[in-house]
Design a protein around this motif. Structure first.
Motif, PDB file in Angstrom:
ATOM      1  N   SER A 274      23.314  27.616  -7.762  1.00 37.78           N
ATOM      2  CA  SER A 274      22.349  28.498  -8.434  1.00 37.78           C
ATOM      3  C   SER A 274      21.804  27.868  -9.709  1.00 37.78           C
ATOM      4  O   SER A 274      20.645  28.097 -10.065  1.00 37.78           O
ATOM      5  CB  SER A 274      22.950  29.842  -8.800  1.00 37.78           C
ATOM      6  N   GLY A 275      22.626  27.089 -10.412  1.00 39.53           N
ATOM      7  CA  GLY A 275      22.164  26.449 -11.650  1.00 39.53           C
ATOM      8  C   GLY A 275      20.961  25.547 -11.386  1.00 39.53           C
ATOM      9  O   GLY A 275      19.977  25.566 -12.141  1.00 39.53           O
ATOM     10  N   ALA A 276      21.025  24.792 -10.310  1.00 36.35           N
ATOM     11  CA  ALA A 276      19.921  23.887  -9.972  1.00 36.35           C
ATOM     12  C   ALA A 276      18.669  24.677  -9.577  1.00 36.35           C
ATOM     13  O   ALA A 276      17.542  24.296  -9.917  1.00 36.35           O
ATOM     14  CB  ALA A 276      20.344  22.957  -8.832  1.00 36.35           C
ATOM     15  N   TYR A 277      18.882  25.803  -8.888  1.00 36.62           N
ATOM     16  CA  TYR A 277      17.713  26.602  -8.475  1.00 36.62           C
ATOM     17  C   TYR A 277      17.050  27.244  -9.698  1.00 36.62           C
ATOM     18  O   TYR A 277      15.822  27.314  -9.792  1.00 36.62           O
ATOM     19  CB  TYR A 277      18.117  27.676  -7.452  1.00 36.62           C
ATOM     20  N   LEU A 278      17.883  27.687 -10.640  1.00 32.96           N
ATOM     21  CA  LEU A 278      17.347  28.303 -11.857  1.00 32.96           C
ATOM     22  C   LEU A 278      16.542  27.281 -12.664  1.00 32.96           C
ATOM     23  O   LEU A 278      15.469  27.592 -13.192  1.00 32.96           O
ATOM     24  CB  LEU A 278      18.493  28.884 -12.705  1.00 32.96           C
ATOM     25  N   GLU A 279      17.060  26.065 -12.729  1.00 30.87           N
ATOM     26  CA  GLU A 279      16.347  25.002 -13.450  1.00 30.87           C
ATOM     27  C   GLU A 279      14.949  24.781 -12.846  1.00 30.87           C
ATOM     28  O   GLU A 279      13.961  24.664 -13.567  1.00 30.87           O
ATOM     29  CB  GLU A 279      17.128  23.695 -13.291  1.00 30.87           C
ATOM     30  N   ALA A 280      14.889  24.731 -11.521  1.00 35.66           N
ATOM     31  CA  ALA A 280      13.600  24.527 -10.850  1.00 35.66           C
ATOM     32  C   ALA A 280      12.670  25.712 -11.125  1.00 35.66           C
ATOM     33  O   ALA A 280      11.473  25.529 -11.412  1.00 35.66           O
ATOM     34  CB  ALA A 280      13.818  24.349  -9.358  1.00 35.66           C
ATOM     35  N   LEU A 281      13.229  26.907 -11.079  1.00 31.64           N
ATOM     36  CA  LEU A 281      12.441  28.113 -11.341  1.00 31.64           C
ATOM     37  C   LEU A 281      11.867  28.068 -12.764  1.00 31.64           C
ATOM     38  O   LEU A 281      10.703  28.439 -12.992  1.00 31.64           O
ATOM     39  CB  LEU A 281      13.361  29.324 -11.163  1.00 31.64           C
ATOM     40  N   ASN A 282      12.662  27.591 -13.705  1.00 32.11           N
ATOM     41  CA  ASN A 282      12.188  27.479 -15.087  1.00 32.11           C
ATOM     42  C   ASN A 282      11.035  26.492 -15.217  1.00 32.11           C
ATOM     43  O   ASN A 282      10.098  26.726 -15.979  1.00 32.11           O
ATOM     44  CB  ASN A 282      13.344  27.060 -16.014  1.00 32.11           C
TER      45      ASN A 282
END
Ligand code: GLU
Ligand code: ZN
Length: 297
Positions: A87-95
């Motif tokens: 999820s951390g990597a997905y959140l980074e991309a979303l940001n």
């Protein structure tokens, strides 16, 4: 059709099952196709468990699939990654996408969308309600990405040119659901990039997802892999084999005939004597003789 050069040491392919049940003939075909294409090119074959949607996950299914793959003689080259841990990597991309001003909250219910939208290539085309009338982020909301109508086109190795205009064909799509779960479209793109995947070989049911994935890859500055979409296995009623359509699990006690059926389905022509050998002689034949040109399309 693109010519497929034989040795490509940079080739990195993957099989990305969702752990909703054991491997059945349909998922076996995707596993075998991606494996053989990677091995034929002397590349790497990775396995990723797409358990991003914990509600759909069946306990034990992920380890069951890995066990089946091992017993079928399909060895993966690097550590298996699990989307539930990313999820951390997905959140980074979303940001990153949010900084580009492309993300907006959506509080529409399924019913509101059904009442106000038309059917596109892949279900409902979201009419952009919450883009026109911004929703309050104080309410439970999904996050959507703003699309446009610039054509997105790619050359599928098997199916040739495929093109979509996202805004009218699929609409602004969800990257994170209201329950906080990241959407497949975002997770797959982040993970294919993180694993440096160069070739995506998977079922043709995902052909119409590919332009959304390329759109995200472009915005995130990721490389765009080559795509090869395999024919989808259907049952006698013409339905895609899946857990929902009660597809039978692959039984590892008589793996060889099922592997032979899978390569036959992919148009390959093993000699009948292949059934007299064992799994390792099967794979040796299948790797050496893999030919994308023989796959029906
Ligand atoms: N997890 C997806 C599925 O099982 C496949 C995703 C992909 O190969 O891109 O249908
Ligand atoms: Zn909305």
């Amino acid at each position: 059709m693109k010519s497929t050069q034989l040795i490509d040491l940079n080739y990195r392919g993957r099989f990305a099952p969702s752990p909703t049940g054991p491997l059945h003939f349909g998922s076996l075909v995707a596993a075998v196709g991606s494996y053989l294409d990677a091995k034929y090119h002397h590349g790497k074959w990775l396995v990723r468990i797409e358990d991003v949607d914990s509600q759909r996950e069946v306990p034990g299914a992920a380890s069951g699939i890995l066990y089946q793959l091992e017993r079928l003689g399909m060895e993966w080259d690097e550590e298996v990654i699990y989307q539930s841990q990313r999820s951390g990597a997905y959140l980074e991309a979303l940001n990153i996408l949010n900084k580009q001003g492309l993300i907006y909250p959506c509080t529409c219910s399924r019913k509101e969308i059904a009442d106000s939208s038309i059917i596109g290539l892949n279900g409902r085309v979201y009419p952009g309600t919450c883009l026109k009338n911004p929703a309050s982020i104080k309410n439970v909301h999904a996050l959507r990405i703003q699309t446009n109508n610039d054509p997105i086109q790619f050359e599928d190795i098997l199916n040739g040119t495929y093109s979509q205009r996202l805004k009218s064909d699929v609409g602004d799509f969800v990257l994170r659901r209201a329950d906080g779960i990241y959407a497949y479209q975002l997770a797959v793109v982040v993970d294919d990039a993180a694993q440096n995947i160069t070739h995506v070989v998977r079922g043709a049911d995902l052909l119409d997802s590919t332009p959304r994935q390329i759109f995200l890859q472009q915005l995130l500055g990721y490389p765009i892999p080559q795509y090869l979409h395999l024919p989808v296995v259907t049952n006698a009623r013409g339905e895609k084999l899946s857990k929902q359509t009660n597809a039978a699990s692959i039984t590892i006690s008589n793996a060889l005939p099922q592997l032979v059926d899978a390569v036959h389905f992919l148009g390959q022509q093993p000699p009948p004597e292949i059934l007299e050998g064992n799994i390792s002689s099967f794979w040796q034949w299948a790797q050496q003789n893999w030919s994308v040109d023989l796959i029906a399309h």
